[in-house]
Design an enzyme around this catalytic site. Structure first.
Site, PDB file in Angstrom:
ATOM      1  N   PHE A  37      -2.770 111.136  47.609  1.00 46.20           N
ATOM      2  CA  PHE A  37      -2.680 112.224  48.590  1.00 46.20           C
ATOM      3  C   PHE A  37      -3.118 111.798  49.983  1.00 46.20           C
ATOM      4  CE2 PHE A  37      -7.217 112.716  47.499  1.00 46.20           C
ATOM      5  CZ  PHE A  37      -7.751 112.911  48.760  1.00 46.20           C
ATOM      6  N   LYS A  68       7.337 108.755  43.402  1.00 44.11           N
ATOM      7  CA  LYS A  68       6.629 109.932  42.866  1.00 44.11           C
ATOM      8  C   LYS A  68       5.421 110.144  43.779  1.00 44.11           C
ATOM      9  CE  LYS A  68       3.592 111.625  40.858  1.00 44.11           C
ATOM     10  NZ  LYS A  68       2.680 112.572  41.554  1.00 44.11           N
ATOM     11  N   SER A  85      -6.529 106.346  42.448  1.00 46.47           N
ATOM     12  CA  SER A  85      -7.898 106.124  41.971  1.00 46.47           C
ATOM     13  C   SER A  85      -7.923 105.039  40.883  1.00 46.47           C
ATOM     14  CB  SER A  85      -8.466 107.430  41.431  1.00 46.47           C
ATOM     15  OG  SER A  85      -7.661 107.881  40.364  1.00 46.47           O
ATOM     16  N   CYS A 136      -9.051 104.941  51.780  1.00 48.92           N
ATOM     17  CA  CYS A 136      -9.499 103.925  50.828  1.00 48.92           C
ATOM     18  C   CYS A 136     -10.236 102.802  51.547  1.00 48.92           C
ATOM     19  CB  CYS A 136      -8.321 103.352  50.074  1.00 48.92           C
ATOM     20  SG  CYS A 136      -7.139 102.621  51.200  1.00 48.92           S
ATOM     21  N   GLU A 188     -17.280 106.157  43.887  1.00 53.59           N
ATOM     22  CA  GLU A 188     -16.487 106.523  45.061  1.00 53.59           C
ATOM     23  C   GLU A 188     -16.557 108.040  45.234  1.00 53.59           C
ATOM     24  OE1 GLU A 188     -12.134 106.376  44.818  1.00 53.59           O
ATOM     25  OE2 GLU A 188     -12.114 105.460  46.802  1.00 53.59           O
TER      26      GLU A 188
HETATM   27  P1  NAD Z   1      -5.053 109.828  41.954  1.00 53.13           P
HETATM   28  O1  NAD Z   1      -5.289 108.594  41.180  1.00 53.13           O
HETATM   29  O2  NAD Z   1      -5.610 111.107  41.465  1.00 53.13           O
HETATM   30  O3  NAD Z   1      -3.473 110.093  42.091  1.00 53.13           O
HETATM   31  C1  NAD Z   1      -2.597 109.075  42.526  1.00 53.13           C
HETATM   32  C2  NAD Z   1      -1.228 109.322  41.915  1.00 53.13           C
HETATM   33  O4  NAD Z   1      -1.325 109.231  40.490  1.00 53.13           O
HETATM   34  C3  NAD Z   1      -0.652 110.703  42.224  1.00 53.13           C
HETATM   35  O5  NAD Z   1       0.719 110.571  42.482  1.00 53.13           O
HETATM   36  C4  NAD Z   1      -0.928 111.492  40.958  1.00 53.13           C
HETATM   37  O6  NAD Z   1       0.049 112.483  40.715  1.00 53.13           O
HETATM   38  C5  NAD Z   1      -0.875 110.437  39.875  1.00 53.13           C
HETATM   39  N1  NAD Z   1      -1.780 110.725  38.747  1.00 53.13           N
HETATM   40  C6  NAD Z   1      -2.974 111.376  38.804  1.00 53.13           C
HETATM   41  N2  NAD Z   1      -3.543 111.420  37.577  1.00 53.13           N
HETATM   42  C7  NAD Z   1      -2.711 110.789  36.736  1.00 53.13           C
HETATM   43  C8  NAD Z   1      -2.745 110.493  35.344  1.00 53.13           C
HETATM   44  N3  NAD Z   1      -3.770 110.878  34.578  1.00 53.13           N
HETATM   45  N4  NAD Z   1      -1.719 109.810  34.795  1.00 53.13           N
HETATM   46  C9  NAD Z   1      -0.680 109.403  35.562  1.00 53.13           C
HETATM   47  N5  NAD Z   1      -0.591 109.662  36.889  1.00 53.13           N
HETATM   48  C10 NAD Z   1      -1.586 110.338  37.481  1.00 53.13           C
HETATM   49  O7  NAD Z   1      -5.527 109.525  43.443  1.00 53.13           O
HETATM   50  P2  NAD Z   1      -5.633 110.545  44.665  1.00 53.13           P
HETATM   51  O8  NAD Z   1      -6.768 111.465  44.427  1.00 53.13           O
HETATM   52  O9  NAD Z   1      -4.297 111.113  44.989  1.00 53.13           O
HETATM   53  O10 NAD Z   1      -5.990 109.530  45.846  1.00 53.13           O
HETATM   54  C11 NAD Z   1      -7.306 109.130  46.150  1.00 53.13           C
HETATM   55  C12 NAD Z   1      -7.620 107.798  45.512  1.00 53.13           C
HETATM   56  O11 NAD Z   1      -6.674 106.824  45.941  1.00 53.13           O
HETATM   57  C13 NAD Z   1      -8.973 107.247  45.919  1.00 53.13           C
HETATM   58  O12 NAD Z   1      -9.584 106.710  44.787  1.00 53.13           O
HETATM   59  C14 NAD Z   1      -8.637 106.168  46.923  1.00 53.13           C
HETATM   60  O13 NAD Z   1      -9.596 105.133  47.033  1.00 53.13           O
HETATM   61  C15 NAD Z   1      -7.367 105.655  46.367  1.00 53.13           C
HETATM   62  N6  NAD Z   1      -6.596 104.940  47.363  1.00 53.13           N
HETATM   63  C16 NAD Z   1      -6.597 103.579  47.284  1.00 53.13           C
HETATM   64  C17 NAD Z   1      -5.902 102.856  48.227  1.00 53.13           C
HETATM   65  C18 NAD Z   1      -5.897 101.361  48.176  1.00 53.13           C
HETATM   66  O14 NAD Z   1      -5.169 100.781  48.938  1.00 53.13           O
HETATM   67  N7  NAD Z   1      -6.655 100.720  47.313  1.00 53.13           N
HETATM   68  C19 NAD Z   1      -5.205 103.515  49.246  1.00 53.13           C
HETATM   69  C20 NAD Z   1      -5.222 104.903  49.280  1.00 53.13           C
HETATM   70  C21 NAD Z   1      -5.933 105.609  48.321  1.00 53.13           C
END
Ligand code: NAD
Length: 505
Positions: free
Chosen positions: A159, A183, A236, A291, A391
């Site tokens: 997000f 997605k 995440s 991130c 985090e």
């Molecule tokens: P998230 O992991 O909750 O969601 C990311 C994606 O995965 C979304 O599209 C979501 O729909 C999907 N998803 C969520 N739960 C799932 C599951 N159980 N099974 C399959 N798919 C699932 O992350 P978020 O809250 O949207 O974003 C924040 C996180 O992203 C933070 O941890 C941040 O550090 C990380 N992030 C990392 C980077 C990087 O470059 N390392 C960059 C941006 C964000």
């Protein structure tokens, strides 16, 4: 808060994009999207089924037959046109980001710019993907290598950067000759359809870029689909690990970027005013939902007091409010649930015995309707505390005091995550030693958020990245293409008969 009927009529419906057009999901399952500055619903997004994901993948698979053999210059020209269209519509994109994510407009615009730079890099694809040639590797024998596209690539995005993170992926995937299924995050999905429209306007054939909205159902369908060749994930760490495992088990190439806890080390010789300025933006910009945000400052020796003297007045002066007002420094958090989670870490920090210097729970802005929280700063945080280890992903900064430079390096190297880190000092030798020995993927020296530009590559170490390639830059080109090496003998052919020993040329 109850919404008026007239407002409900204007709510966007965010659907899928398959085969060059919007396709309404038939599941009837939807999720609400909120304007995080007001707490009002601004859109609903479809939650796609396994079958709907299969339709998108099938469209991408069909399109791959012709797109993969489309001359590379024509593929590059789509990127050139896309670049112009994003320039044209960047303010519209930024406004969408601000509405659904909450970050301040100038910050949203900056994120579009950083994504745009990947499109500009992808314009150079004819040069980036060209192969190598070695003539006469043996008598009459030449060897050349080429990079070919993989097939259907999937991108699953978080997000916090609804425009930029997809742009880390699809421009290079498409320029390399692949087709793509995105997605996006269900929390701020609207930019994804804007990408689809702009790519179509740029001349991209139908089916090369598709969008499926949804949650884990759609994600798992992509991970398990036999027709998806590669998966790029950003989100995440627990989900990154799941994506990496599942997609690998299904034979796919995977890059899965996860969470972070980014440390900023302050040595006593640092320019404290400049360090405080850098730290303020890096910790609280975008409400800490980056991130690469700095969430742990580590002061060495007697650096803590002079740093706090500069930092505390700056935190007090932070302007917090709706992202639509460009005078603000920081907007709201993404959802009420996430705001409550970040707030619970403030309670936890008190229970764990850290010193609460600035309490985000008591800020005036928390009385408004949006998902706001003020900035938080904990001092005397120790490495066994959960507020240090985990985090938090909000406007939440911890400060850990250590005696020596070596201790600072050690605690960073011992941490689970290794996304980004930074050191502030005037000592070139210390900075050089830091850069060489730190177990982190992206390092800043007097630079608080060292996000590499599009012609380098972005990626962390340890549990911040699963897989072995970073995103964009040459790592991106390599991820989205595979190497083929051809050894040829012309025109005589193989006339000498069979040879059963290892050829040595
Ligand atoms: P998230 O992991 O909750 O969601 C990311 C994606 O995965 C979304 O599209 C979501 O729909 C999907 N998803 C969520 N739960 C799932 C599951 N159980 N099974 C399959 N798919 C699932 O992350 P978020 O809250 O949207 O974003 C924040 C996180 O992203 C933070 O941890 C941040 O550090 C990380 N992030 C990392 C980077 C990087 O470059 N390392 C960059 C941006 C964000």
């Amino acid at each position: 808060m109850a919404q008026k009927a007239s407002e409900l009529n204007t709510i966007r419906q965010v659907h899928n994009w398959i085969d060059g057009k919007v396709v309404e999901s038939a599941t009837g399952r939807t999720t609400d999207v909120f304007d995080s500055a007001t707490g009002k619903r601004c859109a609903t997004v479809a939650m796609s089924s396994v079958d709907e994901v299969a339709q998108a993948v099938a469209s991408a698979k069909r399109a791959f037959e012709t797109w993969s053999v489309t001359p590379v210059l024509r593929r590059a020209r789509v990127m050139f046109r896309l670049q112009e269209l994003i320039e044209r519509d960047k303010h519209e994109l930024a406004a969408l980001i601000t509405e659904e994510h909450g970050k301040v407009l100038h910050d949203a615009l900056g994120s579009v710019q950083r994504g745009l730079e990947v499109v500009e890099f992808a314009c150079g694809i004819p040069h980036l993907i060209k192969g190598e040639f070695s003539p006469q590797v043996g008598t009459g024998v030449d060897t050349y290598s080429l990079r070919q596209p993989l097939g259907v690539c999937a991108g699953i995005t978080p997000f916090n950067f609804p425009a930029m993170v997809p742009m880390w992926m699809f421009p290079l995937a498409i320029a390399c000759g692949n087709t793509f299924v995105l997605k996006p995050s269900e929390k701020d999905p609207s930019c994804s359809l804007k990408w689809a429209e702009l790519l179509k306007e740029a001349g991209l054939p139908d089916g090369v870029f598709n969008v499926v909205q949804g949650d884990h159902v759609a994600v798992n369908a992509l991970l398990e689909s036999p027709d998806v060749a590669a998966v790029s994930f950003v989100g995440s760490t627990p989900v990154a690990e799941h994506v990496y495992r599942t997609a690998s088990e299904h034979g796919k190439r995977v890059q899965a970027l996860g969470g972070a806890k980014n440390h900023l080390v302050v040595l006593p010789d640092a320019d404290m005013a400049k360090t405080a300025d850098a730290l303020l933006g890096a910790a609280y910009g975008s409400a800490g939902e980056r991130c690469m945000a700095i969430s742990a400052v580590v002061t060495v020796g007697d650096a803590a007091e002079p740093l706090l003297k500069e930092l505390l007045p700056r935190i007090a002066a932070l302007r917090i409010g709706p992202g639509s007002d460009n005078n603000n420094d920081m907007g709201p958090l993404i959802t009420a649930e996430h705001r409550d989670k970040v707030r619970s870490y403030i309670d936890l920090g008190e229970e764990e015995g850290a010193t609460l210097l600035v309490d985000g729970r008591t800020h005036e802005i928390t009385k408004s309707d949006g998902y706001f929280l003020g900035p938080t700063l904990f001092d005397n945080t120790t490495t066994d505390m959960r507020i240090y280890k985990e985090e938090v992903f909000g406007p939440f900064l911890t400060m850990t005091r250590v005696d020596t430079f070596d201790e600072a390096i050690q605690i960073i190297n011992d941490h689970e995550f290794g996304n980004g880190t930074s050191i502030f000092t005037r000592d070139g030798d210390a900075a050089r030693e830091f850069a060489n020995s730190i177990l982190v993927g992206m390092v800043g020296i007097n630079v608080p958020i060292p996000v590499p530009l599009a012609f380098h590559s972005f990626g962390g170490w340890k549990r911040s990245l699963f897989g072995d390639t970073s995103v964009y830059g040459m790592e991106g080109v390599r991820f989205y293409s595979r190497l083929k090496t051809v050894t040829s003998r012309w025109p005589a052919g193989i006339r000498a008969g069979a040879d059963f020993s290892m050829p040595t040329m």
